[in-house]
Design an enzyme around this catalytic site. Sequence first.
Site, mmCIF file in Angstrom:
data_model
loop_
_atom_site.group_PDB
_atom_site.id
_atom_site.type_symbol
_atom_site.label_atom_id
_atom_site.label_comp_id
_atom_site.label_asym_id
_atom_site.label_seq_id
_atom_site.Cartn_x
_atom_site.Cartn_y
_atom_site.Cartn_z
ATOM 1 N N ASP A 192 36.380 42.186 38.723
ATOM 2 C CA ASP A 192 36.546 43.043 37.542
ATOM 3 C C ASP A 192 35.838 44.389 37.693
ATOM 4 O O ASP A 192 35.440 45.003 36.710
ATOM 5 C CB ASP A 192 36.031 42.340 36.263
ATOM 6 N N HIS A 212 44.437 42.985 37.870
ATOM 7 C CA HIS A 212 44.195 44.410 38.096
ATOM 8 C C HIS A 212 44.886 45.215 36.999
ATOM 9 O O HIS A 212 46.101 45.128 36.833
ATOM 10 C CB HIS A 212 44.719 44.830 39.472
#
EC number: 6.3.4.4
Length: 484
Positions: free
Chosen positions: A72, A100
């Site tokens: 992340d 993503h």
Amino acid sequence: MSLSTLSHPAAAAAGSGKSLFPAGPAAQSVHFPKARLPVPAAVSAATAAVHAEDRVSSLTQVSGVLGSQWGDEGKGKLVDVLAPRFDIVARCQGGANAGHTIYNSEGKKFALHLVPSGILHEGTLCVVGNGAVIHVPGFFGEIDGLESNGVRCGGRILVSDRAHLLFDLHQAVDGLREAELENSFIGTTKRGIGPCYSSKVTRNGLRVCDLRHMDTFGDKLDILFKDAASRFQGFQYSKSLLKEEVERYKKFADRLEPFIADTVHVLNESIKQKKKILVEGGQATMLDIDFGTYPFVTSSSPSAGGICTGLGIAPRAIGDLIGVVKAYTSRVGSGPFPTELFGEEGDRLRKAGMEFGTTTGRPRRCGWLDIVALKHSCQINGFSSLNLTKLDVLSGLSEIKVGVSYTQTDGQKLQSFPGDLDTLEQVQVNYEVLPGWQSDISSVRRYDELPQAARLYVERIEELVGVPVHYIGVGPGRDALIYK
């Protein structure tokens, strides 16, 4: 786990023009620049554009973008920004557990899981390599979502014939195994990634190329079903279920065929032809099956070695590797997190950074930047540069802490990131305290226009890990990037 705080000269010396850090083998002196006259906006923008062009054009033929924390970090955004300068963007490992988030030029948000982040650029070929695991229904769900928003995918995505197939049964097994562990949750995304890699390692998995042989596909899938049924009482198995799944995959096989390729050959021929390849890593080094906080890790190798094994290209072909690191730290699910913040401080970072998982939606645990873990990642991957993301999230803090070292319960300082989780859970984190800044930096596009304290923060990170920061994220949009 406890912590201690080191008083740092930065808080008092900020703005003095004097060196803020003691000279020594681990650090060089940093001086704040002298005051500058304001630069006209047009000149500033033009200079920033030239600097950006120089930075991107200097990247090697085969470059990689890898996560350096627990995922992340914002890898997808950098890949999206760099993709126009590359012919191919390739995923080398993982599956739909990677989330993503990227934005197109109109600011529209796209959440990708398996399709490489280069897909928004028409001239870019996207490759899903042999090291990835493919959930075909999810893959087509992503493609349908992209095409419904005007993104052409046909003829632009290749899937390795060697990649393993992830079935719904793997997802069912993932949930059953997590329930079986009760209070020892690893924090799986329940996307079936671990069970699919288990099938691969035990050599009873099915690969994409098996879709070309539907006459034997059912027999191979039957072995997987029986294996799951023998292992988990809660797994429902019947011949009718097997038949339904085979019929379903016959349809998928026809649709997937135009995407299937020997990507090892394609990539190596592309290297010979001097085409530029950008590798997009999923997850991150601290989740690596070997180098992460085992067993609270993923089932593949999101570090540099996974590029070679997951794409079939030689180590000597790989050049620049960019490590993506958040300006603070976050992680989803269970596992050690030495610099974790609790209460109001953790909530503030979580809300300001919108820290909720792209794949799971779960709130992420948040904490200060952990230099010990970052140095571990830099050592393993040999990063040529770093992309520091979400620097803007730290705006408004009066002070910012950086975890610079660990001390064991016996008072001895650790020389490296420990592989022993019992040790890691008990370490005391030693912090340096740096001054914060109050201004909003989301519109800044030149490094020298950042607040003095923000530049201090960036430069101290460079000193501590020994790797230059070349890219600084100051917002979610693709243009919210400073090239240093």
